[in-house]
Design a protein around this motif. Structure first.
Motif, PDB file in Angstrom:
ATOM      1  N   VAL A  52      65.729 -27.568  -9.027  1.00  0.00           N
ATOM      2  CA  VAL A  52      67.015 -28.264  -9.080  1.00  0.00           C
ATOM      3  C   VAL A  52      66.964 -29.436  -8.117  1.00  0.00           C
ATOM      4  CG1 VAL A  52      69.486 -28.119  -8.663  1.00  0.00           C
ATOM      5  CG2 VAL A  52      68.249 -26.169  -9.669  1.00  0.00           C
ATOM      6  N   GLN A  53      67.360 -30.602  -8.584  1.00  0.00           N
ATOM      7  CA  GLN A  53      67.317 -31.789  -7.757  1.00  0.00           C
ATOM      8  C   GLN A  53      68.669 -32.024  -7.114  1.00  0.00           C
ATOM      9  OE1 GLN A  53      66.134 -34.725 -10.591  1.00  0.00           O
ATOM     10  NE2 GLN A  53      63.958 -34.295 -10.376  1.00  0.00           N
ATOM     11  N   LEU A  54      68.629 -32.411  -5.859  1.00  0.00           N
ATOM     12  CA  LEU A  54      69.839 -32.738  -5.127  1.00  0.00           C
ATOM     13  C   LEU A  54      70.036 -34.242  -5.149  1.00  0.00           C
ATOM     14  CD1 LEU A  54      69.362 -30.342  -2.089  1.00  0.00           C
ATOM     15  CD2 LEU A  54      70.651 -29.946  -4.178  1.00  0.00           C
ATOM     16  N   GLN A  55      71.266 -34.663  -5.338  1.00  0.00           N
ATOM     17  CA  GLN A  55      71.573 -36.086  -5.457  1.00  0.00           C
ATOM     18  C   GLN A  55      72.339 -36.547  -4.229  1.00  0.00           C
ATOM     19  OE1 GLN A  55      70.152 -37.538  -7.988  1.00  0.00           O
ATOM     20  NE2 GLN A  55      69.609 -35.644  -9.042  1.00  0.00           N
ATOM     21  N   ALA A  56      71.804 -37.566  -3.593  1.00  0.00           N
ATOM     22  CA  ALA A  56      72.457 -38.128  -2.428  1.00  0.00           C
ATOM     23  C   ALA A  56      73.405 -39.241  -2.850  1.00  0.00           C
ATOM     24  CB  ALA A  56      71.411 -38.678  -1.474  1.00  0.00           C
ATOM     25  N   SER A  57      74.424 -39.445  -2.074  1.00  0.00           N
ATOM     26  CA  SER A  57      75.378 -40.523  -2.343  1.00  0.00           C
ATOM     27  C   SER A  57      75.927 -41.057  -1.034  1.00  0.00           C
ATOM     28  CB  SER A  57      76.522 -40.027  -3.234  1.00  0.00           C
ATOM     29  OG  SER A  57      77.253 -39.003  -2.573  1.00  0.00           O
ATOM     30  N   GLY A  58      76.555 -42.214  -1.113  1.00  0.00           N
ATOM     31  CA  GLY A  58      77.219 -42.770   0.057  1.00  0.00           C
ATOM     32  C   GLY A  58      76.518 -43.942   0.707  1.00  0.00           C
ATOM     33  N   GLY A  59      75.386 -44.344   0.165  1.00  0.00           N
ATOM     34  CA  GLY A  59      74.675 -45.477   0.748  1.00  0.00           C
ATOM     35  C   GLY A  59      75.406 -46.782   0.509  1.00  0.00           C
ATOM     36  N   GLY A  60      74.891 -47.821   1.095  1.00  0.00           N
ATOM     37  CA  GLY A  60      75.492 -49.137   0.935  1.00  0.00           C
ATOM     38  C   GLY A  60      74.855 -50.124   1.877  1.00  0.00           C
ATOM     39  N   GLN A  61      75.494 -51.270   1.978  1.00  0.00           N
ATOM     40  CA  GLN A  61      74.989 -52.322   2.853  1.00  0.00           C
ATOM     41  C   GLN A  61      75.954 -52.511   4.002  1.00  0.00           C
ATOM     42  OE1 GLN A  61      73.907 -55.919   0.824  1.00  0.00           O
ATOM     43  NE2 GLN A  61      73.320 -56.986   2.696  1.00  0.00           N
ATOM     44  N   VAL A  62      75.419 -52.486   5.212  1.00  0.00           N
ATOM     45  CA  VAL A  62      76.245 -52.664   6.406  1.00  0.00           C
ATOM     46  C   VAL A  62      75.521 -53.590   7.371  1.00  0.00           C
ATOM     47  CG1 VAL A  62      77.349 -50.402   6.204  1.00  0.00           C
ATOM     48  CG2 VAL A  62      75.269 -50.645   7.571  1.00  0.00           C
TER      49      VAL A  62
ATOM     50  N   CYS B  64      75.758 -34.975   0.080  1.00  0.00           N
ATOM     51  CA  CYS B  64      74.869 -34.342  -0.891  1.00  0.00           C
ATOM     52  C   CYS B  64      75.439 -32.974  -1.229  1.00  0.00           C
ATOM     53  CB  CYS B  64      73.466 -34.212  -0.299  1.00  0.00           C
ATOM     54  SG  CYS B  64      72.292 -33.390  -1.375  1.00  0.00           S
ATOM     55  N   ALA B  65      75.817 -32.792  -2.472  1.00  0.00           N
ATOM     56  CA  ALA B  65      76.358 -31.521  -2.917  1.00  0.00           C
ATOM     57  C   ALA B  65      75.254 -30.694  -3.563  1.00  0.00           C
ATOM     58  CB  ALA B  65      77.491 -31.751  -3.907  1.00  0.00           C
ATOM     59  N   ALA B  66      75.307 -29.405  -3.344  1.00  0.00           N
ATOM     60  CA  ALA B  66      74.291 -28.509  -3.895  1.00  0.00           C
ATOM     61  C   ALA B  66      74.964 -27.299  -4.521  1.00  0.00           C
ATOM     62  CB  ALA B  66      73.337 -28.073  -2.783  1.00  0.00           C
ATOM     63  N   SER B  67      74.209 -26.602  -5.344  1.00  0.00           N
ATOM     64  CA  SER B  67      74.724 -25.350  -5.878  1.00  0.00           C
ATOM     65  C   SER B  67      74.836 -24.345  -4.742  1.00  0.00           C
ATOM     66  CB  SER B  67      73.782 -24.814  -6.954  1.00  0.00           C
ATOM     67  OG  SER B  67      72.544 -24.443  -6.371  1.00  0.00           O
ATOM     68  N   GLU B  68      75.700 -23.378  -4.920  1.00  0.00           N
ATOM     69  CA  GLU B  68      75.926 -22.411  -3.852  1.00  0.00           C
ATOM     70  C   GLU B  68      74.638 -21.677  -3.489  1.00  0.00           C
ATOM     71  OE1 GLU B  68      79.037 -19.676  -4.653  1.00  0.00           O
ATOM     72  OE2 GLU B  68      78.898 -18.678  -2.708  1.00  0.00           O
ATOM     73  N   SER B  69      73.835 -21.347  -4.471  1.00  0.00           N
ATOM     74  CA  SER B  69      72.619 -20.587  -4.190  1.00  0.00           C
ATOM     75  C   SER B  69      71.648 -21.397  -3.339  1.00  0.00           C
ATOM     76  CB  SER B  69      71.949 -20.146  -5.484  1.00  0.00           C
ATOM     77  OG  SER B  69      71.558 -21.276  -6.250  1.00  0.00           O
TER      78      SER B  69
ATOM     79  N   THR C  41      67.393 -24.087   4.347  1.00  0.00           N
ATOM     80  CA  THR C  41      67.582 -25.189   5.285  1.00  0.00           C
ATOM     81  C   THR C  41      67.605 -26.465   4.458  1.00  0.00           C
ATOM     82  OG1 THR C  41      66.513 -24.081   7.141  1.00  0.00           O
ATOM     83  CG2 THR C  41      66.504 -26.488   7.154  1.00  0.00           C
ATOM     84  N   LEU C  42      68.564 -27.316   4.727  1.00  0.00           N
ATOM     85  CA  LEU C  42      68.708 -28.578   4.013  1.00  0.00           C
ATOM     86  C   LEU C  42      68.378 -29.728   4.950  1.00  0.00           C
ATOM     87  CD1 LEU C  42      71.995 -27.748   2.107  1.00  0.00           C
ATOM     88  CD2 LEU C  42      69.667 -27.702   1.220  1.00  0.00           C
ATOM     89  N   ALA C  43      67.884 -30.792   4.381  1.00  0.00           N
ATOM     90  CA  ALA C  43      67.436 -31.908   5.216  1.00  0.00           C
ATOM     91  C   ALA C  43      67.711 -33.243   4.540  1.00  0.00           C
ATOM     92  CB  ALA C  43      65.944 -31.774   5.517  1.00  0.00           C
ATOM     93  N   TRP C  44      67.811 -34.241   5.367  1.00  0.00           N
ATOM     94  CA  TRP C  44      67.852 -35.622   4.914  1.00  0.00           C
ATOM     95  C   TRP C  44      66.494 -36.256   5.212  1.00  0.00           C
ATOM     96  CZ3 TRP C  44      71.462 -37.815   1.980  1.00  0.00           C
ATOM     97  CH2 TRP C  44      72.716 -37.202   1.909  1.00  0.00           C
TER      98      TRP C  44
ATOM     99  N   ASN D  20      79.908 -26.684  -0.218  1.00  0.00           N
ATOM    100  CA  ASN D  20      78.466 -26.681  -0.503  1.00  0.00           C
ATOM    101  C   ASN D  20      77.883 -28.082  -0.394  1.00  0.00           C
ATOM    102  OD1 ASN D  20      78.608 -23.930  -0.978  1.00  0.00           O
ATOM    103  ND2 ASN D  20      78.792 -24.177  -3.194  1.00  0.00           N
ATOM    104  N   THR D  21      78.271 -28.764   0.656  1.00  0.00           N
ATOM    105  CA  THR D  21      77.885 -30.166   0.827  1.00  0.00           C
ATOM    106  C   THR D  21      77.297 -30.367   2.205  1.00  0.00           C
ATOM    107  OG1 THR D  21      79.617 -30.917  -0.692  1.00  0.00           O
ATOM    108  CG2 THR D  21      78.714 -32.546   0.828  1.00  0.00           C
ATOM    109  N   VAL D  22      76.256 -31.163   2.258  1.00  0.00           N
ATOM    110  CA  VAL D  22      75.649 -31.542   3.530  1.00  0.00           C
ATOM    111  C   VAL D  22      75.872 -33.042   3.723  1.00  0.00           C
ATOM    112  CG1 VAL D  22      73.376 -31.912   2.479  1.00  0.00           C
ATOM    113  CG2 VAL D  22      73.548 -31.461   4.924  1.00  0.00           C
TER     114      VAL D  22
END
Length: 112
Positions: A1-11, A21-26, A32-35, A75-77
């Motif tokens: 299962v692939q995790l999708q990141a969001s929230g990027g942009g230009q600053v 990043c939202a994930a399934s509960e399992s 352990t989750l990581a960026w 269920n979000t990191v």
């Protein structure tokens, strides 16, 4: 299962962004989750990690500026990124640690 990141942009340098990043509960509760990030022309590196019990680690270059956290009710990191600098420009991904298959990342561009 692939995790999708969001929230990027230009600053601009010194600015802030929060990645999500939202994930399934399992996945969320058992791993352990990581960026991770991959800057142009560089290898992908882990930036920060958070265990299922909430323990965190951050690489030295982001300590004091970035903070990984998790919301167990959603269920979000998250990755809160403050005082961004141009060296933080990269595509950011979330994944398990160790990583499974890679999902779509989110681009963070920091201008000087």
């Amino acid at each position: 299962v692939q995790l999708q990141a969001s929230g990027g942009g230009q600053v601009q340098a010194g600015g802030s962004l929060r990645l999500s990043c939202a994930a399934s509960e399992s996945i969320f509760t058992r791993n352990t989750l990581a960026w991770y990030r991959q800057a142009p022309g560089k290898q992908r590196e882990m930036v920060a990690a958070i265990s299922s019990s909430g323990g965190t680690s951050h690489i030295d270059s982001v300590k004091g500026r970035f903070r990984i956290s998790r919301d167990n009710t959603k269920n979000t990191v998250y990755l809160q990124m403050n005082n961004l600098n141009p060296e933080d420009t990269a595509v950011y991904y979330c994944n398990t640690l160790p990583p499974a298959s890679w999902g779509q990342g989110t681009l963070v561009t920091v201008s000087s």
